[in-house]
Design an enzyme around this catalytic site. Structure first.
Site, PDB file in Angstrom:
ATOM      1  N   TYR A   1       0.837  -1.207   0.000  1.00 20.21           N
ATOM      2  CA  TYR A   1       0.000   0.000   0.000  1.00 20.21           C
ATOM      3  C   TYR A   1       0.865   1.246   0.000  1.00 20.21           C
ATOM      4  O   TYR A   1       2.094   1.164   0.135  1.00 20.21           O
ATOM      5  CB  TYR A   1      -0.959  -0.020   1.195  1.00 20.21           C
ATOM      6  CG  TYR A   1      -0.321   0.273   2.542  1.00 20.21           C
ATOM      7  CD1 TYR A   1       0.506  -0.645   3.179  1.00 20.21           C
ATOM      8  CD2 TYR A   1      -0.550   1.491   3.180  1.00 20.21           C
ATOM      9  CE1 TYR A   1       1.073  -0.353   4.410  1.00 20.21           C
ATOM     10  CE2 TYR A   1       0.009   1.783   4.415  1.00 20.21           C
ATOM     11  CZ  TYR A   1       0.825   0.860   5.027  1.00 20.21           C
ATOM     12  OH  TYR A   1       1.394   1.146   6.244  1.00 20.21           O
TER      13      TYR A   1
ATOM     14  N   ARG B   1       8.406   4.509  -4.169  1.00 20.35           N
ATOM     15  CA  ARG B   1       8.371   3.572  -3.041  1.00 20.35           C
ATOM     16  C   ARG B   1       7.362   2.456  -3.296  1.00 20.35           C
ATOM     17  O   ARG B   1       7.601   1.304  -2.930  1.00 20.35           O
ATOM     18  CB  ARG B   1       8.037   4.314  -1.751  1.00 20.35           C
ATOM     19  CG  ARG B   1       8.118   3.416  -0.528  1.00 20.35           C
ATOM     20  CD  ARG B   1       8.010   4.174   0.761  1.00 20.35           C
ATOM     21  NE  ARG B   1       6.691   4.755   0.939  1.00 20.35           N
ATOM     22  CZ  ARG B   1       6.347   5.538   1.974  1.00 20.35           C
ATOM     23  NH1 ARG B   1       7.229   5.821   2.912  1.00 20.35           N
ATOM     24  NH2 ARG B   1       5.129   6.029   2.070  1.00 20.35           N
TER      25      ARG B   1
ATOM     26  N   ARG C   1      -7.110 -20.634  -2.473  1.00 21.21           N
ATOM     27  CA  ARG C   1      -6.116 -20.446  -1.423  1.00 21.21           C
ATOM     28  C   ARG C   1      -4.969 -21.446  -1.529  1.00 21.21           C
ATOM     29  O   ARG C   1      -5.189 -22.667  -1.377  1.00 21.21           O
ATOM     30  CB  ARG C   1      -6.759 -20.544  -0.032  1.00 21.21           C
ATOM     31  CG  ARG C   1      -5.775 -20.210   1.083  1.00 21.21           C
ATOM     32  CD  ARG C   1      -6.372 -20.376   2.463  1.00 21.21           C
ATOM     33  NE  ARG C   1      -5.415 -20.013   3.492  1.00 21.21           N
ATOM     34  CZ  ARG C   1      -4.421 -20.812   3.915  1.00 21.21           C
ATOM     35  NH1 ARG C   1      -4.291 -22.027   3.410  1.00 21.21           N
ATOM     36  NH2 ARG C   1      -3.569 -20.397   4.851  1.00 21.21           N
TER      37      ARG C   1
ATOM     38  N   HIS D   1      -0.438 -21.091  -0.855  1.00 14.29           N
ATOM     39  CA  HIS D   1       0.576 -20.092  -0.513  1.00 14.29           C
ATOM     40  C   HIS D   1       1.330 -19.577  -1.734  1.00 14.29           C
ATOM     41  O   HIS D   1       1.625 -18.392  -1.840  1.00 14.29           O
ATOM     42  CB  HIS D   1       1.581 -20.676   0.484  1.00 14.29           C
ATOM     43  CG  HIS D   1       1.015 -20.864   1.850  1.00 14.29           C
ATOM     44  ND1 HIS D   1      -0.099 -21.637   2.091  1.00 14.29           N
ATOM     45  CD2 HIS D   1       1.408 -20.382   3.047  1.00 14.29           C
ATOM     46  CE1 HIS D   1      -0.368 -21.620   3.392  1.00 14.29           C
ATOM     47  NE2 HIS D   1       0.534 -20.864   3.991  1.00 14.29           N
TER      48      HIS D   1
ATOM     49  N   LYS E   1       6.238  -1.589   2.098  1.00 13.47           N
ATOM     50  CA  LYS E   1       5.009  -1.093   2.701  1.00 13.47           C
ATOM     51  C   LYS E   1       3.937  -2.157   2.493  1.00 13.47           C
ATOM     52  O   LYS E   1       3.034  -2.024   1.656  1.00 13.47           O
ATOM     53  CB  LYS E   1       4.634   0.261   2.086  1.00 13.47           C
ATOM     54  CG  LYS E   1       3.954   1.174   3.060  1.00 13.47           C
ATOM     55  CD  LYS E   1       4.008   2.612   2.609  1.00 13.47           C
ATOM     56  CE  LYS E   1       3.022   3.501   3.319  1.00 13.47           C
ATOM     57  NZ  LYS E   1       3.056   3.479   4.776  1.00 13.47           N
TER      58      LYS E   1
ATOM     59  N   GLU F   1      12.219   2.217  14.281  1.00 17.27           N
ATOM     60  CA  GLU F   1      11.267   3.289  13.947  1.00 17.27           C
ATOM     61  C   GLU F   1      10.100   3.185  14.920  1.00 17.27           C
ATOM     62  O   GLU F   1      10.205   2.519  15.943  1.00 17.27           O
ATOM     63  CB  GLU F   1      10.821   3.151  12.488  1.00 17.27           C
ATOM     64  CG  GLU F   1      10.173   1.814  12.172  1.00 17.27           C
ATOM     65  CD  GLU F   1       9.731   1.667  10.719  1.00 17.27           C
ATOM     66  OE1 GLU F   1       9.611   2.669  10.002  1.00 17.27           O
ATOM     67  OE2 GLU F   1       9.467   0.516  10.312  1.00 17.27           O
TER      68      GLU F   1
ATOM     69  N   LEU G   1      10.866   1.530   7.352  1.00 19.37           N
ATOM     70  CA  LEU G   1      10.217   2.000   6.144  1.00 19.37           C
ATOM     71  C   LEU G   1      10.945   3.265   5.673  1.00 19.37           C
ATOM     72  O   LEU G   1      11.202   4.154   6.483  1.00 19.37           O
ATOM     73  CB  LEU G   1       8.748   2.337   6.414  1.00 19.37           C
ATOM     74  CG  LEU G   1       8.007   2.657   5.128  1.00 19.37           C
ATOM     75  CD1 LEU G   1       7.606   1.377   4.414  1.00 19.37           C
ATOM     76  CD2 LEU G   1       6.802   3.532   5.378  1.00 19.37           C
TER      77      LEU G   1
END
Ligand code: PMP
Length: 287
Positions: free
Chosen positions: A34, A53, A101, A103, A148, A180, A204
């Site tokens: 995101y 990014r 589903r 992996h 992110k 952070e 990040l």
């Protein structure tokens, strides 16, 4: 007010109408990334840096970027135009899409692209003037904190610890060194020198972190990017947290101990003023 308009896989629609299938890998595995881009007076702040990014995060999870930077820019501008409020916080999410589903990565699946707008709420004056309290915790997240990723369970657990303690953020240490906070980068001041951990897989790469560094350099504020020990944080003259929505905030209490004099320090006040000027200048150029 008209209902909030979101973007989902090619269409703009009211938030209430946006639906994704339950087998979306974002829901099943947290398999997605995101971004959050602030828009001040409807101007997107540092969009190219956010898109860079986003590309880094997508590369990190081996998901091809569904859009060129030009396309992202147009989609984002359109979303801002369709929503009320001049100051908006634009959220993007790209997941690996919908598949049975399993992996391993599915073949020939289209990524899910979702964007929404929220009001951009910057800190109230009282917080800027008085600073915020933080707690500390061991950073128990994974080793790809430079991505992110929407897999934010670690960050959510950590943030809740702060909320439970009546604090604004949680400052984290890994192996005795500062990383952070749960949703911000951290700077400290020691002997008048601004210090921050270097960019690596443990933090990040904050867009605001880069702005702070640019401002420090432009204003000859002494700056060092290096590993910072827990002891150095606990005995710092100033501690700041930075993010696109918090901008820069002074931390005046850490685990119930006052930081420095217990109020936002002189370098913070200087940086906060520079940050506001920087933002205004960018917006004037964009207008
Ligand atoms: N670290 C983490 C874990 C974050 O979630 C954020 C906010 N997105 C930041 C740092 C600050 O990044 P930015 O300045 O780009 O908002």
């Amino acid at each position: 007010m008209a209902s909030e308009i979101v973007y989902l896989n090619g269409d703009y629609m009211p938030l209430e109408e946006a639906r994704i299938p339950v087998l979306d890998r974002g829901f099943i595995f947290g398999d997605g990334v995101y971004e959050v881009v602030p828009a001040y007076s409807r101007h997107l702040f540092r969009l190219p840096q956010h898109l860079k990014r986003l590309q880094h995060s997508l590369d990190g999870i081996r998901l091809p970027n569904p859009h060129s930077d030009d396309e992202w820019t147009k989609l984002t501008q359109e979303l801002v135009a369709r929503n009320a409020g001049d100051d908006q916080s634009i959220y993007y999410q790209v997941t690996r899409g919908v598949a049975k589903r399993a992996h391993e990565f599915p073949l020939n699946v289209k990524p899910t692209v979702f964007m929404m707008s929220n009001p951009l709420v910057t800190p109230p004056r009282a917080q800027i003037d008085q600073g915020v309290a933080c707690i500390t915790a061991t950073d128990f997240r994974w080793l790809k904190c430079d991505l992110k990723s929407v897999s934010l369970l670690g960050n959510c657990l950590l943030k809740q610890m702060a909320v439970d303690a009546g604090a604004a953020e949680v400052v984290m240490f890994r192996d005795g060194y500062l990383t952070e906070a749960s949703a911000s980068n951290v700077f400290i001041v020691r002997n008048g020198v601004l210090l921050a951990p270097p960019k690596n897989h443990l933090v990040l790469p904050g867009i605001t972190y880069d702005v702070i560094i640019e401002i420090a350099n432009a204003n000859k504020i002494p700056l060092e990017l290096r590993e910072i020990s827990e002891h150095e944080v606990r005995t710092a003259e100033e501690i700041w947290v930075t993010s696109s929505t918090k901008e820069v905030l002074g931390v005046t209490k850490l685990d119930d101990e006052p930081v420095g004099e217990g109020k936002p320090g002189p370098l913070f006040r200087r940086m906060h003023a520079h940050y506001q000027e920087f933002k205004q200048a960018v917006m004037r150029r964009a207008a």
